[in-house]
Design a protein around this motif. Structure first.
Motif, mmCIF file in Angstrom:
data_model
loop_
_atom_site.group_PDB
_atom_site.id
_atom_site.type_symbol
_atom_site.label_atom_id
_atom_site.label_comp_id
_atom_site.label_asym_id
_atom_site.label_seq_id
_atom_site.Cartn_x
_atom_site.Cartn_y
_atom_site.Cartn_z
ATOM 1 N N LEU A 240 0.649 -1.359 0.024
ATOM 2 C CA LEU A 240 0.225 -0.083 0.043
ATOM 3 C C LEU A 240 0.950 1.231 -0.014
ATOM 4 N N ILE A 241 1.985 1.241 0.686
ATOM 5 C CA ILE A 241 3.019 2.328 0.560
ATOM 6 C C ILE A 241 3.585 2.567 -0.886
ATOM 7 N N ASN A 247 1.197 6.670 -6.914
ATOM 8 C CA ASN A 247 -0.185 7.581 -6.809
ATOM 9 C C ASN A 247 0.507 8.908 -6.846
ATOM 10 N N VAL A 248 1.395 9.338 -6.210
ATOM 11 C CA VAL A 248 1.971 10.531 -5.905
ATOM 12 C C VAL A 248 2.700 11.162 -7.229
ATOM 13 N N ASP A 249 3.443 10.186 -7.767
ATOM 14 C CA ASP A 249 4.024 10.362 -9.193
ATOM 15 C C ASP A 249 3.218 10.384 -10.297
ATOM 16 N N ARG A 250 2.082 9.626 -10.032
ATOM 17 C CA ARG A 250 1.171 9.615 -11.173
ATOM 18 C C ARG A 250 0.332 10.886 -11.384
ATOM 19 N N ALA A 302 -0.240 13.122 1.796
ATOM 20 C CA ALA A 302 -0.798 12.837 2.960
ATOM 21 C C ALA A 302 -1.122 11.415 3.110
ATOM 22 N N LYS A 303 -1.801 10.517 2.187
ATOM 23 C CA LYS A 303 -2.121 9.187 2.217
ATOM 24 C C LYS A 303 -0.768 8.234 2.259
ATOM 25 N N ALA A 307 -0.137 5.674 5.036
ATOM 26 C CA ALA A 307 0.183 4.239 4.897
ATOM 27 C C ALA A 307 1.299 4.044 5.595
ATOM 28 N N LYS A 308 2.464 4.901 5.663
ATOM 29 C CA LYS A 308 3.888 4.501 6.531
ATOM 30 C C LYS A 308 3.494 4.391 7.995
ATOM 31 N N GLN A 309 2.619 5.087 8.470
ATOM 32 C CA GLN A 309 2.178 5.217 9.923
ATOM 33 C C GLN A 309 1.351 3.986 10.345
#
Length: 414
Positions: A240-241, A247-250, A302-303, A307-309
């Protein structure tokens, strides 16, 4: 007669494709494999993973040329133009789309593993529960036989005027209680078998003991490391990370233009030069003057942080879970040894009480109470072993230690 013969063959072939038509198998390994093969949740998740694989193919198809055609009517003349556009450079937009689809497929694979491990845990627990109930049933049946023997003994003594009618009534009450325990245990066994069949989707003989290859564990330190590396929820969170990062890059590259090589063929368009024309075009759209992309990018970051947390919290949960399972397993081992000593001592005492009662030194109630206590201790010992076995199987499934066994096609199903 020939038609009936062909009909019989067809019916056998049709029934052979249904999970409940298989011959009864035995052993824990057979139960686990049957769950993986036949449970509807496994098939549903596999279909989802396949769909994500097709999404990768769709994303890769963005690299191929696109074809368009225009056909119409203009001032008594037919208009026909066809064009072909080949992407040359998309500034990472196509590649990031492929990376996102690939990451999404990996999330599906990890989620498939998570569902698989959960079903394996439920199946192993159900199988071990049946074994435990079956052992308790054997103890309950033995308790009935022991009470029958005591009943015959007191009945003979009553006929010889050496025991009272009250002693006979007392052992009859205890015998009825023992038979009731057998009925109750058989009811629990029936329910447990139904639960196992709901998981395996076929008949499994759950009376075979679990072999040592399922109960051997490495050191606690090694298990803790294996749990962090192989636990299905952790693998799912990691993917998921990766998906959130993709998704950030996309989103960032979605605002980038695309450089095309375009070939256009004028078939019959008045006012346009005939023949094939080539051109290089830069095509792009900036929604909301870029602010829309900026907002989506911040939301995606932010997502990613969330996901990291979530992964960090899941690792803590797994560490606590594996420690709890190991502590409970160790406690059950200690309890099993203590209960075994208690059973041995009670059996010795029971033999002594029976002799002393025959000699007139012990009351009949003491003999009956000791038989009840002996049975209770044997049942507690069986339950302790059952808890130890369930904890052991859960640890092996959680750490992925059962995965290689499920891939093997060995003969040992225990």
């Amino acid at each position: 007669m020939k038609n009936n013969g062909w009909l019989s063959i067809v019916m056998v072939l049709l029934l052979s494709n249904t999970p409940f038509a298989h011959a009864t198998e035995s052993g824990l390994l057979a139960a686990l494999r049957s769950t993986i093969k036949w449970h509807p949740a496994m098939r549903g998740k596999q279909a989802e993973v396949n769909a994500k694989g097709y999404a990768i193919d769709s994303a890769k198809a963005q690299r191929y040329p696109s074809f368009s055609a225009q056909v119409g009517q203009r001032d008594e003349e037919q208009v026909a133009i066809v064009s072909l556009r080949q992407p040359l450079w998309s500034f990472g937009r196509i590649d990031n789309g492929i990376a996102y689809a690939t990451a999404d497929k990996q999330v599906g694979d990890a989620d498939f593993l998570r569902v698989k491990r959960k079903l394996l845990e439920d199946t192993a627990t159900a199988y071990a529960a049946i074994l435990g109930i079956h052992r308790r049933l054997l103890i309950a049946l033995d308790n009935v036989e022991k009470h029958k023997q005591l009943y015959q003994q007191i009945k003979r003594r009553h006929q010889g005027k050496l025991a009272s009618k009250t002693d006979v009534l007392l052992v009859e009450v205890r015998l009825r209680q023992a038979r009731t325990q057998v009925l109750r245990t058989r009811g629990e066994l029936h329910v447990a078998k139904n639960e196992l069949q709901a998981l395996t989707q076929t008949d499994i003989d759950a009376t075979a003991e679990v072999s040592s290859e399922f109960t051997q564990l490495p050191s606690s330190e090694r298990l803790a490391t294996m749990a962090i590396q192989n636990e299905a929820s952790i693998k799912h969170k990691k993917q998921l990370i990766t998906l959130a990062s993709s998704n950030v890059d996309r989103i960032f590259s979605s605002a980038m233009p695309t450089l095309y090589l375009q070939a256009e063929q004028n078939l019959n368009a008045p006012g346009y030069a005939s023949g094939t024309h080539y051109s290089v075009m830069l095509d792009g759209t900036l929604d909301g003057f870029g602010f829309s992309t900026f907002g989506r990018s911040r939301a995606a970051k932010a997502k990613l942080d969330a996901a990291k947390q979530d992964l960090y919290a899941t690792r803590n949960d797994i560490r606590r879970k594996i420690k709890t399972l190991l502590d409970n397993r160790q406690m059950q081992q200690t309890l099993i040894r203590g209960l075994q000593q208690a059973v041995d001592d009670l059996q010795t005492t029971m033999d002594s009480y029976s002799r002393q009662y025959g000699a007139g030194f012990k009351a009949w109630l003491e003999v009956l109470n000791l038989q009840r206590e002996l049975t209770d201790q044997r049942i507690q010992q069986t339950q302790a072993y059952n808890e130890w076995l369930i904890n052991t199987l859960k640890i092996r499934i959680l750490t992925g230690m059962l995965d290689p066994l499920l891939k093997e096609k060995g003969r040992n199903n225990g």
